[in-house]
Design a protein around this motif. Structure first.
Motif, PDB file in Angstrom:
ATOM      1  N   TYR A 156      -7.847   8.719  -6.078  1.00 10.89           N
ATOM      2  CA  TYR A 156      -8.020   9.178  -7.450  1.00 10.89           C
ATOM      3  C   TYR A 156      -9.392   8.820  -8.020  1.00 10.89           C
ATOM      4  CZ  TYR A 156      -3.176  10.705  -7.565  1.00 10.89           C
ATOM      5  OH  TYR A 156      -1.994  11.372  -7.319  1.00 10.89           O
ATOM      6  N   GLY A 157     -10.189   8.109  -7.222  1.00 10.87           N
ATOM      7  CA  GLY A 157     -11.576   7.913  -7.587  1.00 10.87           C
ATOM      8  C   GLY A 157     -12.418   9.119  -7.211  1.00 10.87           C
ATOM      9  N   ASN A 158     -11.862   9.958  -6.309  1.00 10.72           N
ATOM     10  CA  ASN A 158     -12.565  11.159  -5.858  1.00 10.72           C
ATOM     11  C   ASN A 158     -11.940  12.448  -6.373  1.00 10.72           C
ATOM     12  OD1 ASN A 158     -14.704  10.365  -3.627  1.00 10.72           O
ATOM     13  ND2 ASN A 158     -12.937   9.003  -3.354  1.00 10.72           N
ATOM     14  N   PHE A 159     -10.689  12.364  -6.793  1.00 13.70           N
ATOM     15  CA  PHE A 159      -9.988  13.517  -7.372  1.00 13.70           C
ATOM     16  C   PHE A 159      -9.293  13.063  -8.646  1.00 13.70           C
ATOM     17  CE2 PHE A 159     -10.323  14.495  -2.874  1.00 13.70           C
ATOM     18  CZ  PHE A 159     -10.693  15.836  -2.875  1.00 13.70           C
ATOM     19  N   GLU A 160      -9.268  13.939  -9.624  1.00 16.10           N
ATOM     20  CA  GLU A 160      -8.663  13.579 -10.899  1.00 16.10           C
ATOM     21  C   GLU A 160      -7.170  13.339 -10.781  1.00 16.10           C
ATOM     22  OE1 GLU A 160      -8.125  15.503 -15.378  1.00 16.10           O
ATOM     23  OE2 GLU A 160      -9.732  16.213 -14.064  1.00 16.10           O
ATOM     24  N   ASN A 161      -6.490  14.144  -9.947  1.00 18.17           N
ATOM     25  CA  ASN A 161      -5.040  14.038  -9.792  1.00 18.17           C
ATOM     26  C   ASN A 161      -4.620  14.750  -8.509  1.00 18.17           C
ATOM     27  OD1 ASN A 161      -5.084  16.833 -10.485  1.00 18.17           O
ATOM     28  ND2 ASN A 161      -4.984  16.274 -12.652  1.00 18.17           N
ATOM     29  N   LYS A 162      -3.316  14.738  -8.232  1.00 17.94           N
ATOM     30  CA  LYS A 162      -2.805  15.361  -7.009  1.00 17.94           C
ATOM     31  C   LYS A 162      -3.044  16.864  -7.007  1.00 17.94           C
ATOM     32  CE  LYS A 162       1.621  16.118  -6.136  1.00 17.94           C
ATOM     33  NZ  LYS A 162       3.057  15.971  -5.782  1.00 17.94           N
ATOM     34  N   GLU A 163      -2.963  17.482  -8.169  1.00 22.32           N
ATOM     35  CA  GLU A 163      -3.180  18.924  -8.243  1.00 22.32           C
ATOM     36  C   GLU A 163      -4.589  19.297  -7.798  1.00 22.32           C
ATOM     37  OE1 GLU A 163      -1.971  22.300 -11.402  1.00 22.32           O
ATOM     38  OE2 GLU A 163      -3.471  20.895 -12.140  1.00 22.32           O
ATOM     39  N   GLU A 164      -5.559  18.486  -8.169  1.00 21.82           N
ATOM     40  CA  GLU A 164      -6.940  18.769  -7.769  1.00 21.82           C
ATOM     41  C   GLU A 164      -7.093  18.653  -6.254  1.00 21.82           C
ATOM     42  OE1 GLU A 164     -11.567  17.435  -8.727  1.00 21.82           O
ATOM     43  OE2 GLU A 164      -9.912  16.496  -9.804  1.00 21.82           O
ATOM     44  N   GLY A 223       1.945  24.653   9.708  1.00 22.42           N
ATOM     45  CA  GLY A 223       2.874  24.872   8.602  1.00 22.42           C
ATOM     46  C   GLY A 223       2.955  26.290   8.099  1.00 22.42           C
ATOM     47  N   GLY A 224       2.220  27.214   8.736  1.00 27.16           N
ATOM     48  CA  GLY A 224       2.269  28.601   8.305  1.00 27.16           C
ATOM     49  C   GLY A 224       1.038  29.000   7.516  1.00 27.16           C
ATOM     50  N   CYS A 225       1.113  30.159   6.877  1.00 25.35           N
ATOM     51  CA  CYS A 225      -0.013  30.685   6.109  1.00 25.35           C
ATOM     52  C   CYS A 225      -0.108  29.976   4.763  1.00 25.35           C
ATOM     53  CB  CYS A 225       0.149  32.183   5.896  1.00 25.35           C
ATOM     54  SG  CYS A 225      -1.092  32.895   4.796  1.00 25.35           S
ATOM     55  N   PRO A 226      -1.261  29.402   4.426  1.00 22.41           N
ATOM     56  CA  PRO A 226      -1.390  28.697   3.145  1.00 22.41           C
ATOM     57  C   PRO A 226      -1.185  29.609   1.938  1.00 22.41           C
ATOM     58  CG  PRO A 226      -3.534  28.941   4.213  1.00 22.41           C
ATOM     59  CD  PRO A 226      -2.505  29.330   5.215  1.00 22.41           C
ATOM     60  N   VAL A 227      -1.583  30.864   2.055  1.00 22.23           N
ATOM     61  CA  VAL A 227      -1.407  31.789   0.927  1.00 22.23           C
ATOM     62  C   VAL A 227       0.071  32.055   0.691  1.00 22.23           C
ATOM     63  CG1 VAL A 227      -1.871  34.111   0.051  1.00 22.23           C
ATOM     64  CG2 VAL A 227      -3.654  32.875   1.315  1.00 22.23           C
ATOM     65  N   LEU A 228       0.789  32.365   1.767  1.00 20.35           N
ATOM     66  CA  LEU A 228       2.215  32.642   1.657  1.00 20.35           C
ATOM     67  C   LEU A 228       2.975  31.408   1.166  1.00 20.35           C
ATOM     68  CD1 LEU A 228       4.569  34.622   2.159  1.00 20.35           C
ATOM     69  CD2 LEU A 228       4.657  33.768   4.511  1.00 20.35           C
ATOM     70  N   ASN A 229       2.671  30.255   1.744  1.00 19.84           N
ATOM     71  CA  ASN A 229       3.348  29.019   1.345  1.00 19.84           C
ATOM     72  C   ASN A 229       3.115  28.698  -0.123  1.00 19.84           C
ATOM     73  OD1 ASN A 229       4.136  28.765   3.986  1.00 19.84           O
ATOM     74  ND2 ASN A 229       2.734  27.109   4.492  1.00 19.84           N
ATOM     75  N   THR A 230       1.873  28.800  -0.543  1.00 24.96           N
ATOM     76  CA  THR A 230       1.525  28.464  -1.920  1.00 24.96           C
ATOM     77  C   THR A 230       2.102  29.474  -2.898  1.00 24.96           C
ATOM     78  OG1 THR A 230      -0.509  27.388  -1.172  1.00 24.96           O
ATOM     79  CG2 THR A 230      -0.393  27.997  -3.493  1.00 24.96           C
ATOM     80  N   ALA A 231       2.036  30.751  -2.543  1.00 22.64           N
ATOM     81  CA  ALA A 231       2.575  31.788  -3.419  1.00 22.64           C
ATOM     82  C   ALA A 231       4.072  31.613  -3.613  1.00 22.64           C
ATOM     83  CB  ALA A 231       2.279  33.167  -2.836  1.00 22.64           C
ATOM     84  N   THR A 232       4.773  31.253  -2.545  1.00 22.51           N
ATOM     85  CA  THR A 232       6.219  31.076  -2.622  1.00 22.51           C
ATOM     86  C   THR A 232       6.590  29.878  -3.487  1.00 22.51           C
ATOM     87  OG1 THR A 232       6.486  32.031  -0.412  1.00 22.51           O
ATOM     88  CG2 THR A 232       8.311  30.734  -1.273  1.00 22.51           C
ATOM     89  N   ASN A 235       3.443  26.360 -10.747  1.00 22.10           N
ATOM     90  CA  ASN A 235       2.091  25.824 -10.887  1.00 22.10           C
ATOM     91  C   ASN A 235       1.113  26.977 -11.055  1.00 22.10           C
ATOM     92  OD1 ASN A 235      -0.630  24.817 -10.023  1.00 22.10           O
ATOM     93  ND2 ASN A 235       0.482  22.892  -9.829  1.00 22.10           N
ATOM     94  N   GLY A 236       0.679  27.186 -12.286  1.00 19.40           N
ATOM     95  CA  GLY A 236      -0.174  28.325 -12.589  1.00 19.40           C
ATOM     96  C   GLY A 236      -1.505  28.309 -11.873  1.00 19.40           C
ATOM     97  N   LEU A 237      -2.101  27.125 -11.712  1.00 27.35           N
ATOM     98  CA  LEU A 237      -3.408  27.028 -11.067  1.00 27.35           C
ATOM     99  C   LEU A 237      -3.332  27.415  -9.591  1.00 27.35           C
ATOM    100  CD1 LEU A 237      -6.369  26.307 -11.378  1.00 27.35           C
ATOM    101  CD2 LEU A 237      -5.783  23.918 -10.907  1.00 27.35           C
TER     102      LEU A 237
END
Length: 200
Positions: A48-56, A105-114, A120-122
């Protein structure tokens, strides 16, 4: 000329690369801080010194996972000399990377979209932009192919582009959920048939 990275940039890249498969397999909600510290060997404070939060972290990982596939695809597409071969380049790439994609783990686009479409709007926006960029790239190739006489004049560029995307993404999903990489071979042969059908 090689770009020299600062220590902070090297640490960020290390965190992204170390957690890329975890986020892709477990998703944003399923990935815990403990997963991140275990994968990197870093403390919570270091992360968290390199990223603001888990979402980032999740957004950076999504971009990284997508860029890996995009880089391989663009290399194949750029080497192709005709619009027909440029479309077929997508078939060649996914024939090559399907097993690795499944292991990661599969396609990141498909996984994230699902996962993120209603939660999570972002991340949802990131996945949508990836699909729209892919659609735009394919549509551009098809339109150029129509203009230079490679493809039939009655070809619908957007419809064809979306069909190619849907087949490839569906093939990855089926292969992943069934554990059968050969399913992708059958679906990619349908993509080839679709491309052959628009050729003049």
């Amino acid at each position: 000329m090689n770009k020299s990275y600062t220590k902070a940039e090297r640490t960020r890249n290390f965190i992204i690369e170390s957690t890329a498969v975890i986020f892709n397999k477990k998703g944003y909600a399923g990935t815990s801080l403990t997963d991140l510290t275990n994968a990197t060997g870093l403390t919570k404070g270091s992360i968290y010194g390199n990223f603001e939060n888990k979402e980032e972290v999740a957004v950076a990982v999504f971009d990284y996972n997508c860029s890996r596939i995009a880089r391989l695809t663009s290399q194949e597409v750029n080497q192709a000399t005709t619009c027909y071969d440029k479309l077929m380049a997508y078939v060649r790439v996914y024939q090559t990377i399907i097993k690795e994609t499944m292991n990661r783990g599969g396609c990141p686009v498909l996984n994230t979209a699902t996962e993120a479409d209603d939660t999570n709007g972002l991340l949802r926006k990131r996945a949508a932009n990836a699909v729209l960029t892919w659609e735009g790239d394919l549509t551009t190739i098809i339109k150029k192919g129509i203009l230079n006489g490679e493809f039939k004049t009655n070809t619908d560029p957007r419809k064809t582009a979306l069909s190619i995307i849907a087949l490839i993404e569906g093939g990855i999903m089926i292969s992943k959920v069934t554990g059968d990489a050969t399913a992708m071979d059958h679906i990619l042969s349908t993509v080839e048939t679709l491309i052959d059908q628009i050729e003049r």
